[in-house]
Design a protein around this motif. Structure first.
Motif, PDB file in Angstrom:
ATOM      1  N   THR A   1       6.128   0.899 -11.712  1.00  0.00           N
ATOM      2  CA  THR A   1       5.630   2.627 -11.817  1.00  0.00           C
ATOM      3  C   THR A   1       6.303   3.077 -10.227  1.00  0.00           C
ATOM      4  N   GLY A   2       5.690   2.128  -9.012  1.00  0.00           N
ATOM      5  CA  GLY A   2       6.488   1.817  -7.924  1.00  0.00           C
ATOM      6  C   GLY A   2       7.828   2.550  -7.492  1.00  0.00           C
ATOM      7  N   ASP A   3       8.027   2.478  -6.189  1.00  0.00           N
ATOM      8  CA  ASP A   3       9.047   2.409  -6.253  1.00  0.00           C
ATOM      9  C   ASP A   3      10.395   1.227  -6.018  1.00  0.00           C
ATOM     10  N   ILE A   4       9.354  -0.197  -5.109  1.00  0.00           N
ATOM     11  CA  ILE A   4      11.364  -0.807  -5.926  1.00  0.00           C
ATOM     12  C   ILE A   4      11.012  -1.269  -7.552  1.00  0.00           C
TER      13      ILE A   4
ATOM     14  N   SER B   1       1.624  -1.742 -15.312  1.00  0.00           N
ATOM     15  CA  SER B   1       0.882  -0.390 -14.795  1.00  0.00           C
ATOM     16  C   SER B   1      -0.756  -1.307 -14.692  1.00  0.00           C
ATOM     17  N   ARG B   2      -1.995  -0.927 -13.999  1.00  0.00           N
ATOM     18  CA  ARG B   2      -2.497  -1.327 -14.360  1.00  0.00           C
ATOM     19  C   ARG B   2      -2.830  -0.533 -15.195  1.00  0.00           C
TER      20      ARG B   2
ATOM     21  N   LYS C   1      -0.902   5.223 -18.021  1.00  0.00           N
ATOM     22  CA  LYS C   1       0.067   5.346 -16.616  1.00  0.00           C
ATOM     23  C   LYS C   1       2.184   5.031 -16.521  1.00  0.00           C
TER      24      LYS C   1
ATOM     25  N   VAL D   1       4.361  -5.420  -6.611  1.00  0.00           N
ATOM     26  CA  VAL D   1       3.045  -4.433  -6.510  1.00  0.00           C
ATOM     27  C   VAL D   1       2.987  -4.656  -4.490  1.00  0.00           C
ATOM     28  N   PRO D   2       1.808  -4.351  -3.971  1.00  0.00           N
ATOM     29  CA  PRO D   2       2.619  -4.103  -2.969  1.00  0.00           C
ATOM     30  C   PRO D   2       1.998  -5.402  -1.933  1.00  0.00           C
TER      31      PRO D   2
ATOM     32  N   TYR E   1      -1.291  -7.254  -2.519  1.00  0.00           N
ATOM     33  CA  TYR E   1      -2.278  -7.208  -4.107  1.00  0.00           C
ATOM     34  C   TYR E   1      -1.357  -8.655  -4.747  1.00  0.00           C
TER      35      TYR E   1
ATOM     36  N   PRO F   1       9.143  -9.966  -4.859  1.00  0.00           N
ATOM     37  CA  PRO F   1       9.913  -9.013  -3.780  1.00  0.00           C
ATOM     38  C   PRO F   1       9.070  -8.543  -2.666  1.00  0.00           C
ATOM     39  N   ALA F   2       8.057  -9.176  -2.531  1.00  0.00           N
ATOM     40  CA  ALA F   2       7.344  -8.601  -1.805  1.00  0.00           C
ATOM     41  C   ALA F   2       7.580  -9.224  -0.271  1.00  0.00           C
ATOM     42  N   ALA F   3       7.282  -8.129   0.591  1.00  0.00           N
ATOM     43  CA  ALA F   3       7.430  -8.501   2.747  1.00  0.00           C
ATOM     44  C   ALA F   3       5.991  -7.334   3.254  1.00  0.00           C
TER      45      ALA F   3
ATOM     46  N   LEU G   1      15.705  -5.494  -0.541  1.00  0.00           N
ATOM     47  CA  LEU G   1      16.904  -4.136  -1.461  1.00  0.00           C
ATOM     48  C   LEU G   1      16.209  -3.180  -0.788  1.00  0.00           C
TER      49      LEU G   1
ATOM     50  N   ALA H   1      14.294   0.348  -1.902  1.00  0.00           N
ATOM     51  CA  ALA H   1      14.400   1.411  -3.344  1.00  0.00           C
ATOM     52  C   ALA H   1      15.045   2.437  -3.670  1.00  0.00           C
TER      53      ALA H   1
HETATM   54  N1  LIG Z   1       9.959  -0.458  -1.665  1.00  0.00           N
HETATM   55  C1  LIG Z   1      11.042  -0.939  -1.069  1.00  0.00           C
HETATM   56  O1  LIG Z   1      12.139  -0.427  -0.702  1.00  0.00           O
HETATM   57  C2  LIG Z   1      11.031  -2.053  -1.328  1.00  0.00           C
HETATM   58  C3  LIG Z   1      11.916  -3.159  -1.076  1.00  0.00           C
HETATM   59  C4  LIG Z   1      12.301  -4.818  -1.154  1.00  0.00           C
HETATM   60  C5  LIG Z   1      10.836  -4.959  -1.462  1.00  0.00           C
HETATM   61  N2  LIG Z   1       9.704  -4.199  -1.911  1.00  0.00           N
HETATM   62  C6  LIG Z   1       8.499  -4.473  -2.162  1.00  0.00           C
HETATM   63  O2  LIG Z   1       8.362  -4.987  -3.441  1.00  0.00           O
HETATM   64  C7  LIG Z   1       6.566  -4.768  -3.562  1.00  0.00           C
HETATM   65  C8  LIG Z   1       5.923  -3.299  -4.473  1.00  0.00           C
HETATM   66  O3  LIG Z   1       7.020  -2.291  -2.882  1.00  0.00           O
HETATM   67  P1  LIG Z   1       6.828  -0.676  -3.818  1.00  0.00           P
HETATM   68  O4  LIG Z   1       7.186  -0.126  -2.283  1.00  0.00           O
HETATM   69  O5  LIG Z   1       6.894  -0.394  -4.275  1.00  0.00           O
HETATM   70  O6  LIG Z   1       5.410  -0.745  -3.628  1.00  0.00           O
HETATM   71  P2  LIG Z   1       4.301   0.530  -3.987  1.00  0.00           P
HETATM   72  O7  LIG Z   1       5.381   2.040  -4.706  1.00  0.00           O
HETATM   73  O8  LIG Z   1       3.273   1.168  -2.992  1.00  0.00           O
HETATM   74  O9  LIG Z   1       3.076   0.316  -5.541  1.00  0.00           O
HETATM   75  C9  LIG Z   1       3.696  -0.532  -6.786  1.00  0.00           C
HETATM   76  C10 LIG Z   1       3.146  -0.397  -7.341  1.00  0.00           C
HETATM   77  O10 LIG Z   1       2.181  -1.124  -6.594  1.00  0.00           O
HETATM   78  C11 LIG Z   1       0.407  -1.451  -8.099  1.00  0.00           C
HETATM   79  N3  LIG Z   1      -0.616  -0.820  -7.104  1.00  0.00           N
HETATM   80  C12 LIG Z   1      -0.733  -0.597  -6.040  1.00  0.00           C
HETATM   81  N4  LIG Z   1      -1.959  -0.817  -5.870  1.00  0.00           N
HETATM   82  C13 LIG Z   1      -2.515  -1.828  -6.478  1.00  0.00           C
HETATM   83  C14 LIG Z   1      -3.316  -2.907  -6.599  1.00  0.00           C
HETATM   84  N5  LIG Z   1      -4.426  -2.768  -5.505  1.00  0.00           N
HETATM   85  N6  LIG Z   1      -3.671  -3.648  -7.367  1.00  0.00           N
HETATM   86  C15 LIG Z   1      -2.391  -4.097  -8.658  1.00  0.00           C
HETATM   87  N7  LIG Z   1      -1.315  -3.091  -8.035  1.00  0.00           N
HETATM   88  C16 LIG Z   1      -1.693  -1.989  -7.336  1.00  0.00           C
HETATM   89  C17 LIG Z   1       0.941   0.539  -8.467  1.00  0.00           C
HETATM   90  O11 LIG Z   1       1.137   0.406  -9.982  1.00  0.00           O
HETATM   91  P3  LIG Z   1       0.114   0.374 -11.458  1.00  0.00           P
HETATM   92  O12 LIG Z   1      -0.642   2.063 -10.663  1.00  0.00           O
HETATM   93  O13 LIG Z   1       0.967   1.928 -12.435  1.00  0.00           O
HETATM   94  O14 LIG Z   1      -0.577  -0.618 -11.202  1.00  0.00           O
HETATM   95  C18 LIG Z   1       2.646   0.706  -7.884  1.00  0.00           C
HETATM   96  O15 LIG Z   1       3.167   2.010  -8.459  1.00  0.00           O
HETATM   97  C19 LIG Z   1       6.134  -4.615  -2.185  1.00  0.00           C
HETATM   98  O16 LIG Z   1       5.588  -6.036  -2.298  1.00  0.00           O
HETATM   99  C20 LIG Z   1       6.641  -4.441  -1.296  1.00  0.00           C
HETATM  100  O17 LIG Z   1       6.752  -5.201  -0.199  1.00  0.00           O
HETATM  101  C21 LIG Z   1       9.840  -3.117  -1.582  1.00  0.00           C
END
Ligand SMILES: NC(=O)c1ccc[n+]([C@@H]2O[C@H](COP(=O)([O-])OP(=O)(O)OC[C@H]3O[C@@H](n4cnc5c(N)ncnc54)[C@H](OP(=O)(O)O)[C@@H]3O)[C@@H](O)[C@H]2O)c1
Length: 221
Positions: free
Chosen positions: A9-12, A32-33, A37, A77-78, A81, A101-103, A143, A145
């Motif tokens: 549901t989040g960005d990546i 999603s949790r 959603k 997920v972040p 988590y 994919p986490a950083a 990458l 998002a």
């Molecule tokens: N954003 C980028 O450009 C990008 C690029 C490459 C890699 N990444 C990596 O990809 C991962 C996700 O990044 P993102 O930017 O997509 O994150 P995000 O949008 O902040 O969050 C992604 C999803 O994580 C879930 N989440 C939030 N808090 C949580 C918790 N306490 N426990 C379990 N799930 C939880 C939520 O989904 P629900 O509420 O629906 O459960 C949320 O929609 C990260 O590890 C990041 O390092 C991100």
């Protein structure tokens, strides 16, 4: 092939879901949790794809249900988590490949810094938490998002794939390369994933400090 994006549901998650749904015939499951959603976001992605005339196979489920039938599970997920999310779905992870994919990073006045966990990298922490025999692969950390989610944007970038199981890393490289314009490189074993994860804060600092450099990626040449 069924790909589950936990926290899809989040960005990546959105970016990868849209690209895989558009560019491949794989089933994409947004996790999603909150199952409601997940269903709403899957509908949103489906609407975007339908508006473009794209046939798609996108579903939305709670993280546990999304994991049940998945061949590949992406922990979108972040970073903080990632391990707790693995623990919540561990019963359904047999016969899956788990992708990190986490950083992990922090920000201070100087900019973003990599903050790897004690295991060395988030991917290694995920591997330590995963049930025995479940291969963990690092991929997609560098990458942007925003670039993936913008289906008008042409991608011409690399993702470095790391892991200890040759079949699992080959599968993830092949899934990555099915996304048009994405090239997957073999980065070596999981033990070097911190190198890949540390590039992400560098990319964000470059985007902040240089004009017209948002949604940066890396192309090795
Ligand atoms: N954003 C980028 O450009 C990008 C690029 C490459 C890699 N990444 C990596 O990809 C991962 C996700 O990044 P993102 O930017 O997509 O994150 P995000 O949008 O902040 O969050 C992604 C999803 O994580 C879930 N989440 C939030 N808090 C949580 C918790 N306490 N426990 C379990 N799930 C939880 C939520 O989904 P629900 O509420 O629906 O459960 C949320 O929609 C990260 O590890 C990041 O390092 C991100």
């Amino acid at each position: 092939m069924e790909i589950a994006l936990l926290g899809g549901t989040g960005d990546i998650g959105e970016g990868l879901a849209l690209r895989w749904a558009r560019d491949t015939d794989h089933t994409v499951v947004v996790g999603s949790r909150d199952p409601d959603k997940a269903a709403r976001r899957a509908d949103d992605y489906g609407t975007l794809l339908s508006e473009r005339g794209v046939d798609h196979d996108v579903d939305g489920l709670g993280n546990e249900a999304a994991t049940e039938n998945a061949d590949v599970v992406v922990l979108s997920v972040p970073p903080e988590y990632a391990v707790s999310t693995v623990e919540t779905v561990s019963d359904g992870l047999a016969d899956t490949v788990l992708v990190s994919p986490a950083a992990s990073m922090d920000r201070d006045a100087a900019g973003f810094h990599a903050t790897p966990p004690e295991d060395g990298s988030v991917a290694q922490a995920v591997a330590a938490a995963a049930p025995e025999g479940v291969p963990v692969v690092g991929a997609f950390q560098n990458l942007a998002a925003g670039a993936l989610s913008d289906l008008d944007a042409e991608i011409e970038t690399d993702t470095v794939v790391t892991g200890d199981d040759p079949d699992a890393t080959a599968l993830v490289r092949s899934l990555a390369e099915e996304i048009h314009g994405l090239r997957a490189l073999d980065g070596g074993p999981l033990a070097v994933t911190a190198l890949v994860e540390s590039v992400t804060p560098l990319l964000i600092n470059l985007a902040m400090n240089n004009e017209s450099m948002h949604d940066l990626g890396v192309r090795f040449q």
